[in-house]
Design a protein around this motif. Sequence first.
Motif, PDB file in Angstrom:
ATOM      1  N   ALA A 184       4.292   1.393  15.581  1.00 52.21           N
ATOM      2  CA  ALA A 184       3.540   0.182  15.934  1.00 52.21           C
ATOM      3  C   ALA A 184       2.682   0.431  17.167  1.00 52.21           C
ATOM      4  N   LEU A 185       3.244   1.166  18.139  1.00 54.12           N
ATOM      5  CA  LEU A 185       2.480   1.397  19.372  1.00 54.12           C
ATOM      6  C   LEU A 185       1.334   2.378  19.141  1.00 54.12           C
ATOM      7  N   VAL A 186       1.571   3.394  18.303  1.00 50.99           N
ATOM      8  CA  VAL A 186       0.480   4.332  17.974  1.00 50.99           C
ATOM      9  C   VAL A 186      -0.625   3.568  17.251  1.00 50.99           C
ATOM     10  N   ASN A 187      -0.224   2.742  16.308  1.00 49.76           N
ATOM     11  CA  ASN A 187      -1.238   1.981  15.567  1.00 49.76           C
ATOM     12  C   ASN A 187      -2.006   1.033  16.482  1.00 49.76           C
ATOM     13  N   ARG A 188      -1.317   0.458  17.439  1.00 52.78           N
ATOM     14  CA  ARG A 188      -2.005  -0.443  18.375  1.00 52.78           C
ATOM     15  C   ARG A 188      -2.960   0.334  19.287  1.00 52.78           C
ATOM     16  N   LYS A 189      -2.535   1.555  19.635  1.00 52.48           N
ATOM     17  CA  LYS A 189      -3.403   2.408  20.457  1.00 52.48           C
ATOM     18  C   LYS A 189      -4.677   2.748  19.669  1.00 52.48           C
ATOM     19  N   LEU A 190      -4.489   3.015  18.372  1.00 57.84           N
ATOM     20  CA  LEU A 190      -5.637   3.370  17.531  1.00 57.84           C
ATOM     21  C   LEU A 190      -6.545   2.177  17.266  1.00 57.84           C
ATOM     22  N   ASP A 191      -5.930   1.004  17.166  1.00 59.34           N
ATOM     23  CA  ASP A 191      -6.714  -0.208  16.895  1.00 59.34           C
ATOM     24  C   ASP A 191      -5.999  -1.386  17.549  1.00 59.34           C
ATOM     25  N   GLU A 192      -6.507  -1.791  18.688  1.00 60.11           N
ATOM     26  CA  GLU A 192      -5.789  -2.816  19.469  1.00 60.11           C
ATOM     27  C   GLU A 192      -5.743  -4.171  18.772  1.00 60.11           C
ATOM     28  N   HIS A 193      -6.575  -4.334  17.742  1.00 58.97           N
ATOM     29  CA  HIS A 193      -6.590  -5.631  17.050  1.00 58.97           C
ATOM     30  C   HIS A 193      -5.588  -5.695  15.895  1.00 58.97           C
ATOM     31  N   MET A 194      -5.039  -4.533  15.530  1.00 65.46           N
ATOM     32  CA  MET A 194      -4.121  -4.526  14.390  1.00 65.46           C
ATOM     33  C   MET A 194      -2.714  -4.923  14.855  1.00 65.46           C
ATOM     34  N   ILE A 195      -2.212  -6.002  14.311  1.00 60.35           N
ATOM     35  CA  ILE A 195      -0.916  -6.526  14.746  1.00 60.35           C
ATOM     36  C   ILE A 195       0.167  -6.056  13.779  1.00 60.35           C
ATOM     37  N   THR A 196       1.248  -5.503  14.317  1.00 63.98           N
ATOM     38  CA  THR A 196       2.378  -5.141  13.458  1.00 63.98           C
ATOM     39  C   THR A 196       3.369  -6.298  13.469  1.00 63.98           C
TER      40      THR A 196
ATOM     41  N   LEU B 109      -5.386   7.448   7.875  1.00 64.45           N
ATOM     42  CA  LEU B 109      -4.718   6.574   8.834  1.00 64.45           C
ATOM     43  C   LEU B 109      -4.563   5.154   8.302  1.00 64.45           C
ATOM     44  N   LEU B 110      -3.371   4.627   8.535  1.00 63.17           N
ATOM     45  CA  LEU B 110      -3.082   3.265   8.093  1.00 63.17           C
ATOM     46  C   LEU B 110      -4.046   2.250   8.712  1.00 63.17           C
ATOM     47  N   VAL B 111      -4.332   2.397  10.011  1.00 63.65           N
ATOM     48  CA  VAL B 111      -5.206   1.399  10.656  1.00 63.65           C
ATOM     49  C   VAL B 111      -6.615   1.409  10.051  1.00 63.65           C
ATOM     50  N   ASP B 112      -7.086   2.605   9.671  1.00 58.95           N
ATOM     51  CA  ASP B 112      -8.423   2.684   9.057  1.00 58.95           C
ATOM     52  C   ASP B 112      -8.422   1.960   7.709  1.00 58.95           C
ATOM     53  N   TYR B 113      -7.356   2.236   6.948  1.00 58.33           N
ATOM     54  CA  TYR B 113      -7.249   1.586   5.636  1.00 58.33           C
ATOM     55  C   TYR B 113      -7.146   0.055   5.821  1.00 58.33           C
ATOM     56  N   ALA B 114      -6.276  -0.361   6.745  1.00 57.47           N
ATOM     57  CA  ALA B 114      -6.045  -1.798   6.946  1.00 57.47           C
ATOM     58  C   ALA B 114      -7.360  -2.496   7.339  1.00 57.47           C
ATOM     59  N   ARG B 115      -8.109  -1.851   8.215  1.00 61.16           N
ATOM     60  CA  ARG B 115      -9.393  -2.421   8.649  1.00 61.16           C
ATOM     61  C   ARG B 115     -10.345  -2.524   7.460  1.00 61.16           C
ATOM     62  N   SER B 116     -10.359  -1.462   6.630  1.00 60.80           N
ATOM     63  CA  SER B 116     -11.281  -1.466   5.481  1.00 60.80           C
ATOM     64  C   SER B 116     -10.928  -2.574   4.487  1.00 60.80           C
ATOM     65  N   MET B 117      -9.684  -3.013   4.532  1.00 62.46           N
ATOM     66  CA  MET B 117      -9.251  -4.093   3.628  1.00 62.46           C
ATOM     67  C   MET B 117      -9.443  -5.475   4.260  1.00 62.46           C
ATOM     68  N   GLY B 118      -9.926  -5.501   5.481  1.00 64.73           N
ATOM     69  CA  GLY B 118     -10.108  -6.783   6.174  1.00 64.73           C
ATOM     70  C   GLY B 118      -8.791  -7.396   6.630  1.00 64.73           C
ATOM     71  N   ALA B 119      -7.774  -6.545   6.785  1.00 67.28           N
ATOM     72  CA  ALA B 119      -6.444  -7.058   7.167  1.00 67.28           C
ATOM     73  C   ALA B 119      -6.338  -7.234   8.676  1.00 67.28           C
ATOM     74  N   GLN B 120      -5.540  -8.216   9.067  1.00 70.02           N
ATOM     75  CA  GLN B 120      -5.291  -8.442  10.494  1.00 70.02           C
ATOM     76  C   GLN B 120      -3.921  -7.923  10.906  1.00 70.02           C
TER      77      GLN B 120
ATOM     78  N   ALA C 253       0.827  -1.212   0.000  1.00 72.62           N
ATOM     79  CA  ALA C 253       0.000   0.000   0.000  1.00 72.62           C
ATOM     80  C   ALA C 253       0.860   1.260   0.000  1.00 72.62           C
ATOM     81  N   VAL C 254       0.757   2.003  -1.072  1.00 70.79           N
ATOM     82  CA  VAL C 254       1.522   3.246  -1.219  1.00 70.79           C
ATOM     83  C   VAL C 254       0.784   4.364  -0.480  1.00 70.79           C
ATOM     84  N   ALA C 255       1.477   5.004   0.442  1.00 69.04           N
ATOM     85  CA  ALA C 255       0.858   6.090   1.210  1.00 69.04           C
ATOM     86  C   ALA C 255       0.878   7.388   0.406  1.00 69.04           C
TER      87      ALA C 255
END
Length: 162
Positions: free
Chosen positions: A104-116, A74-85, A36-38
Amino acid sequence: MPKKIAIYPGSFDPITYGHIDIIKRASMLFDEVVVAVARNLGKTPLFSEAERVAMIREAIRELPTVSVDSFQGLLVDYARSMGAQAVIRGLRAVSDFEYELQMALVNRKLDEHMITVFLMPHEKYSYLNSSIVKELVRFNGDVSSFVPPHVEENLLQKMRKP
Ligand code: PNS
């Protein structure tokens, strides 16, 4: 079982053999990998989004479970919209660690289910990044062992332009 999908985000300005090494490793772990190109990162990239996507597409041509896309926001929003874990990031050296840990920690704070997931590229790419490749090309250095031929060609064309 739902498909295991991972997002591999980045600037990819341009894609290098280091990125491709990470993509191949990720594709061994996940059913699908989306590179995914930002967009709009506040940096001025050398290549347009379309050019970066096209170079990635060519580089992953022989990897059937890998696709390319772009995203903004936000990366976590995009990742969630793609059904990514999971989000994949490459770790080359200790110097990468602080920034990567923070992200990684910011992303986890934003979405605790998103694993880096951090993956280490082959050590022959451990000192490689897109900025160094661009600098080498600017001063006529040989980058053939750092980027695929189609990327080198694009770099040369870009640098030749006034
Ligand atoms: O290849 P890069 O430039 O190191 O990639 C950085 C990227 C694109 C992964 C990061 O900047 C990002 O995720 N940007 C999207 C905005 C976001 O979600 N920021 C919060 C996480 S710090």
